[in-house]
Design a protein around this motif. Structure first.
Motif, PDB file in Angstrom:
ATOM      1  N   VAL A 218       0.852  -1.187   0.000  1.00 62.94           N
ATOM      2  CA  VAL A 218       0.000   0.000   0.000  1.00 62.94           C
ATOM      3  C   VAL A 218       0.885   1.233   0.000  1.00 62.94           C
ATOM      4  CG1 VAL A 218      -1.883   1.213   1.156  1.00 62.94           C
ATOM      5  CG2 VAL A 218      -1.704  -1.276   1.338  1.00 62.94           C
ATOM      6  N   LEU A 219       0.667   2.137  -0.951  1.00 65.15           N
ATOM      7  CA  LEU A 219       1.451   3.364  -1.040  1.00 65.15           C
ATOM      8  C   LEU A 219       0.947   4.381  -0.018  1.00 65.15           C
ATOM      9  CD1 LEU A 219       1.849   3.746  -4.914  1.00 65.15           C
ATOM     10  CD2 LEU A 219       3.243   2.458  -3.275  1.00 65.15           C
ATOM     11  N   PRO A 220       1.690   5.467   0.199  1.00 67.78           N
ATOM     12  CA  PRO A 220       1.313   6.450   1.223  1.00 67.78           C
ATOM     13  C   PRO A 220      -0.093   7.015   1.082  1.00 67.78           C
ATOM     14  CG  PRO A 220       3.569   6.836   0.521  1.00 67.78           C
ATOM     15  CD  PRO A 220       3.018   5.779  -0.384  1.00 67.78           C
ATOM     16  N   ASP A 221      -0.638   7.057  -0.139  1.00 71.62           N
ATOM     17  CA  ASP A 221      -1.983   7.624  -0.339  1.00 71.62           C
ATOM     18  C   ASP A 221      -3.080   6.575  -0.231  1.00 71.62           C
ATOM     19  OD1 ASP A 221      -1.292   6.271  -2.668  1.00 71.62           O
ATOM     20  OD2 ASP A 221      -2.533   7.571  -3.918  1.00 71.62           O
ATOM     21  N   GLY A 222      -2.727   5.327   0.055  1.00 72.04           N
ATOM     22  CA  GLY A 222      -3.711   4.266   0.154  1.00 72.04           C
ATOM     23  C   GLY A 222      -3.863   3.442  -1.107  1.00 72.04           C
ATOM     24  N   THR A 223      -3.195   3.824  -2.192  1.00 73.42           N
ATOM     25  CA  THR A 223      -3.228   3.054  -3.429  1.00 73.42           C
ATOM     26  C   THR A 223      -2.580   1.687  -3.218  1.00 73.42           C
ATOM     27  OG1 THR A 223      -3.244   4.975  -4.886  1.00 73.42           O
ATOM     28  CG2 THR A 223      -2.339   2.939  -5.800  1.00 73.42           C
TER      29      THR A 223
ATOM     30  N   VAL B  27      -0.839  -1.617  -4.770  1.00 74.47           N
ATOM     31  CA  VAL B  27      -0.107  -2.041  -5.961  1.00 74.47           C
ATOM     32  C   VAL B  27       0.277  -3.509  -5.825  1.00 74.47           C
ATOM     33  CG1 VAL B  27       0.787   0.237  -6.501  1.00 74.47           C
ATOM     34  CG2 VAL B  27       2.079  -1.244  -4.962  1.00 74.47           C
ATOM     35  N   THR B  28       0.242  -4.225  -6.942  1.00 76.80           N
ATOM     36  CA  THR B  28       0.709  -5.611  -6.989  1.00 76.80           C
ATOM     37  C   THR B  28       1.710  -5.722  -8.125  1.00 76.80           C
ATOM     38  OG1 THR B  28      -1.429  -6.416  -6.193  1.00 76.80           O
ATOM     39  CG2 THR B  28       0.056  -8.034  -7.182  1.00 76.80           C
ATOM     40  N   LEU B  29       2.932  -6.133  -7.794  1.00 80.88           N
ATOM     41  CA  LEU B  29       4.008  -6.231  -8.769  1.00 80.88           C
ATOM     42  C   LEU B  29       4.157  -7.670  -9.240  1.00 80.88           C
ATOM     43  CD1 LEU B  29       4.654  -3.670  -6.926  1.00 80.88           C
ATOM     44  CD2 LEU B  29       7.037  -3.995  -7.639  1.00 80.88           C
TER      45      LEU B  29
ATOM     46  N   GLU C  88       5.770  -5.138 -14.731  1.00 76.96           N
ATOM     47  CA  GLU C  88       4.312  -5.184 -14.763  1.00 76.96           C
ATOM     48  C   GLU C  88       3.737  -4.952 -13.374  1.00 76.96           C
ATOM     49  OE1 GLU C  88       0.824  -7.748 -16.938  1.00 76.96           O
ATOM     50  OE2 GLU C  88       2.688  -8.792 -16.410  1.00 76.96           O
ATOM     51  N   VAL C  89       2.787  -4.021 -13.284  1.00 79.69           N
ATOM     52  CA  VAL C  89       2.196  -3.657 -11.998  1.00 79.69           C
ATOM     53  C   VAL C  89       0.696  -3.449 -12.180  1.00 79.69           C
ATOM     54  CG1 VAL C  89       2.180  -2.024 -10.076  1.00 79.69           C
ATOM     55  CG2 VAL C  89       4.329  -2.519 -11.260  1.00 79.69           C
ATOM     56  N   TYR C  90      -0.075  -3.990 -11.229  1.00 87.93           N
ATOM     57  CA  TYR C  90      -1.518  -3.751 -11.188  1.00 87.93           C
ATOM     58  C   TYR C  90      -1.790  -2.685 -10.137  1.00 87.93           C
ATOM     59  CZ  TYR C  90      -6.551  -4.646 -11.002  1.00 87.93           C
ATOM     60  OH  TYR C  90      -7.916  -4.510 -11.055  1.00 87.93           O
ATOM     61  N   PHE C  91      -2.583  -1.661 -10.501  1.00 85.30           N
ATOM     62  CA  PHE C  91      -2.870  -0.536  -9.608  1.00 85.30           C
ATOM     63  C   PHE C  91      -4.342  -0.506  -9.237  1.00 85.30           C
ATOM     64  CE2 PHE C  91       0.873   0.755 -11.953  1.00 85.30           C
ATOM     65  CZ  PHE C  91       1.638   1.460 -11.039  1.00 85.30           C
ATOM     66  N   ASP C  92      -4.618  -0.314  -7.959  1.00 86.08           N
ATOM     67  CA  ASP C  92      -5.957   0.024  -7.472  1.00 86.08           C
ATOM     68  C   ASP C  92      -5.799   1.388  -6.820  1.00 86.08           C
ATOM     69  OD1 ASP C  92      -8.459   0.255  -6.433  1.00 86.08           O
ATOM     70  OD2 ASP C  92      -8.513  -1.717  -5.488  1.00 86.08           O
ATOM     71  N   VAL C  93      -6.016   2.439  -7.613  1.00 86.12           N
ATOM     72  CA  VAL C  93      -5.670   3.806  -7.219  1.00 86.12           C
ATOM     73  C   VAL C  93      -6.743   4.425  -6.343  1.00 86.12           C
ATOM     74  CG1 VAL C  93      -5.085   6.112  -8.062  1.00 86.12           C
ATOM     75  CG2 VAL C  93      -4.349   4.080  -9.337  1.00 86.12           C
ATOM     76  N   THR C  94      -6.321   5.015  -5.236  1.00 86.40           N
ATOM     77  CA  THR C  94      -7.231   5.752  -4.358  1.00 86.40           C
ATOM     78  C   THR C  94      -7.695   7.029  -5.047  1.00 86.40           C
ATOM     79  OG1 THR C  94      -6.165   4.905  -2.366  1.00 86.40           O
ATOM     80  CG2 THR C  94      -7.434   6.938  -2.141  1.00 86.40           C
TER      81      THR C  94
ATOM     82  N   GLN D  13      -8.711   1.199 -11.585  1.00 82.58           N
ATOM     83  CA  GLN D  13      -7.968  -0.057 -11.530  1.00 82.58           C
ATOM     84  C   GLN D  13      -7.439  -0.346 -12.931  1.00 82.58           C
ATOM     85  OE1 GLN D  13     -10.220  -3.266  -9.718  1.00 82.58           O
ATOM     86  NE2 GLN D  13     -11.159  -1.871  -8.241  1.00 82.58           N
ATOM     87  N   LEU D  14      -6.160  -0.560 -13.026  1.00 82.27           N
ATOM     88  CA  LEU D  14      -5.553  -0.783 -14.334  1.00 82.27           C
ATOM     89  C   LEU D  14      -4.295  -1.620 -14.201  1.00 82.27           C
ATOM     90  CD1 LEU D  14      -3.494   2.282 -15.536  1.00 82.27           C
ATOM     91  CD2 LEU D  14      -4.421   2.151 -13.228  1.00 82.27           C
ATOM     92  N   ASN D  15      -3.883  -2.186 -15.325  1.00 76.64           N
ATOM     93  CA  ASN D  15      -2.665  -2.980 -15.382  1.00 76.64           C
ATOM     94  C   ASN D  15      -1.706  -2.321 -16.363  1.00 76.64           C
ATOM     95  OD1 ASN D  15      -1.582  -5.829 -14.533  1.00 76.64           O
ATOM     96  ND2 ASN D  15      -1.080  -5.670 -16.700  1.00 76.64           N
TER      97      ASN D  15
END
Length: 310
Positions: free
Chosen positions: A114-119, A121-123, A147-153, A175-177
């Motif tokens: 989990v990034l500082p903003d709550g996003t 990420v899966t690498l 390759e990274v999957y993002f679930d952006v806050t 949400q994107l890849n």
């Protein structure tokens, strides 16, 4: 391999005799850096003044190691576990004196954080994500290799920007890849939300179930099934009309193997291929050879995939 492929049906048939994959635990929020600021009194001696000058000019690169520990979720060969490990700090200072962190997924496994903003990420295997310890007041920006999957806050006031070597994706909450192991085969695939993708060929906005592919010849937008690009998160590598180059790169990345090709032209041919990431490299290579019209073998001693020819 002409015609349309029903990925859901293929997936059910492919996984019907496979044991259930372990679901990744929800990663916990990494702790933020804590800085200690010392209060300096008025210098009354030459020695004190010298020390003060040194610390005034020295870049602020010290990090509280304990506070920089990240709670990560790793998945390797189908087994999920939660670990706590220090973030890999690049020790690079930008113009704005922003400290950068780097997350790296190992070969044969994935990593979530989990990034500082709550996003979230899966690498994917052999992928890297760079991000600042603290996002700026104007936008959130990260860079990707692999390759990274993002679930952006969602945060309309602070757009989330994803950069690769030749692509910039700008999102608000989605949400994107993003796949960019090779600049010849880059994909931005949207699952949910809206994304603006910018390249040297122009800028395009895509909707859910669309993919932007970037190659040496241009940029293409296509309607897709997102599972084609995100199934790696569930332990399935699925390729529908993918180049041999892309397939071999994914195999080599997952199994930490090398590739030798005696005919570069074969790398640009398209194939349909699917395999379970819990399989051995030997089994995966054998399956790929049976799926394609190429002669492919494995040098097990040197862990090298060899593409001989037809």
């Amino acid at each position: 391999f002409g015609g349309s492929v029903d990925i859901d049906d293929a997936w059910r048939r492919f996984s019907s005799d496979k044991p259930a994959l372990h679901a990744a635990a929800k990663p916990s929020q990494p702790s933020l850096s804590r800085r200690r600021y010392a209060h300096w009194g008025i210098a009354v001696t030459v020695a004190a003044a010298t020390i003060l000058l040194f610390f005034t000019l020295r870049p602020q690169t010290s990090i509280d190691a304990e506070a920089e520990r990240l709670h990560l979720v790793t998945k390797r060969h189908g087994v999920t576990r939660e670990v706590e490990q220090p973030a890999k700090l690049l020790r690079e200072i930008t113009v704005a004196d922003v400290e950068m962190n780097e997350l790296t997924a190992p070969a044969g496994g994935t990593l979530s954080a989990v990034l500082p903003d709550g996003t979230v990420v899966t690498l994917n295997a052999n992928s890297r994500l760079r991000y600042p310890t603290t996002f700026s007041n104007t936008r959130r920006e990260v860079s990707v290799v692999g390759e990274v999957y993002f679930d952006v806050t969602h945060d309309a006031a602070h757009p989330f920007v994803i950069r690769t070597s030749n692509v910039t994706a700008r999102v608000l909450g989605t949400q994107l890849n993003v796949r960019c192991y090779d600049t010849k085969d880059v994909h931005v695939t949207l699952v949910k939300g809206k994304v603006e993708v910018g390249t040297e060929y122009g800028t395009v906005t895509i909707s859910p179930n669309q993919d932007v592919s970037i190659s040496e010849t241009g940029m293409t937008v296509a309607d897709v099934n997102p599972k084609d690009f995100t199934s790696w998160r569930d332990g399935i590598m699925y390729f529908d009309r993918a180049t041999m180059r892309t397939i071999l790169q994914q195999l080599a990345g997952w199994y930490d193997a090398s590739i030798v090709c005696k005919d570069d032209e074969m790398l640009d041919r398209y194939y349909h291929f699917m395999f379970d990431t819990r399989s051995t490299l030997k089994d995966a290579v054998k399956l790929l050879e049976g799926t394609s019209d190429c002669t492919i073998r494995l040098d097990e001693q040197n862990k090298t995939i060899i593409l001989d020819g037809e």
